[in-house]
Design an enzyme around this catalytic site. Sequence first.
Site, PDB file in Angstrom:
ATOM      1  N   ASN A 103       0.826  -1.213   0.000  1.00 52.47           N
ATOM      2  CA  ASN A 103       0.000   0.000   0.000  1.00 52.47           C
ATOM      3  C   ASN A 103       0.856   1.257   0.000  1.00 52.47           C
ATOM      4  OD1 ASN A 103      -2.038  -1.804   0.100  1.00 52.47           O
ATOM      5  ND2 ASN A 103      -2.447  -1.576   2.284  1.00 52.47           N
ATOM      6  N   HIS A 120       5.769  -0.986  -2.990  1.00 52.50           N
ATOM      7  CA  HIS A 120       5.280  -0.249  -4.160  1.00 52.50           C
ATOM      8  C   HIS A 120       5.383   1.263  -3.989  1.00 52.50           C
ATOM      9  CE1 HIS A 120       2.779  -4.032  -5.430  1.00 52.50           C
ATOM     10  NE2 HIS A 120       4.064  -4.149  -5.660  1.00 52.50           N
ATOM     11  N   ASN A 222      -8.883 -12.388   4.937  1.00 48.87           N
ATOM     12  CA  ASN A 222      -9.528 -11.840   3.739  1.00 48.87           C
ATOM     13  C   ASN A 222     -11.013 -12.217   3.790  1.00 48.87           C
ATOM     14  OD1 ASN A 222     -10.261 -11.433   0.879  1.00 48.87           O
ATOM     15  ND2 ASN A 222      -8.053 -11.356   0.518  1.00 48.87           N
TER      16      ASN A 222
END
Length: 253
Positions: A103, A120, A222
């Site tokens: 994130n 990232h 999840n």
Amino acid sequence: MNQLLETSAAYLKCANKIVVFTGAGASSESGIATFRDALTGLWERFDAQRLATAQAFKADPSLVWGWYEWRRAQAQSVLPNPGHAAVAQLGRLVSKITIVTQNVDSLHERASSENVLHLHGSLSSPRCFECAIPMDVPDVDGYNLGYGSRIEPPVCPECGGLCRPGVVWFGESLPLDVWEAAVAAVAECDVLLSIGTSGAVYPAAALPKQALSSGAVVIHINPNRVAVSSENEISLVGKGGVILPQLLARAFN
Ligand code: OAD
């Protein structure tokens, strides 16, 4: 589910070294859109090739910069959620924890986590597209921003190049030092918690598999069940902001 939660908590309690690996789902309860969830995901609504590549930036810098400024303003306007808080709490409870995030919103740091590896990049570290020096960019008022809001990128004081977001675009390599630190942490961890990622983007998506092959336990959190392929792998079905506090309460109270 209760049994899986108990088993996961027992693993967590015994672990000396933990890696927390997060994806967009970890921030969704803060109000940040994921990338691939049906209807709401960013790449379901917007064309990544027009927004998240170096070619796109060269072709239309103000569209790309405007889109990322919108995302930066959004990230600044929301708050870390109970999942981020639980990850930060875990950091205070175990001897060694490394947070490896895909994130770019810096919500882990805002929840007071330390030792966060940004695979990232980050929306808050813009740099010159040409000479790569970090650039200081004033915060924008995101109220009127949205897709299609064009904003001229600031100009680099050193070389006159345009400012670009400090994120990794499609077709670009991950920052090598960050990747190597993540791989090293994964190689020596006892437990890897994988929270809110579809596992669609490599090389990041290889980390849980790498943890399994070095003998660690991998626990997925999840709302969509994650297919498991090893007896050392557990899928906890639910939201990070709900499951993580439950897991910590069982492991450490
Ligand atoms: P995705 O959008 O691909 O996946 C998000 C995952 O989060 C899905 O599996 C959801 O089921 C799950 N999810 C949704 N809400 C959740 C919640 N409350 N708690 C836990 N999980 C939840 O996002 P990523 O896997 O992060 O890369 O995507 C990987 C990369 O693709 C991103 O870093 C970005 C994107 O292109 C770059 O920009 C380089």
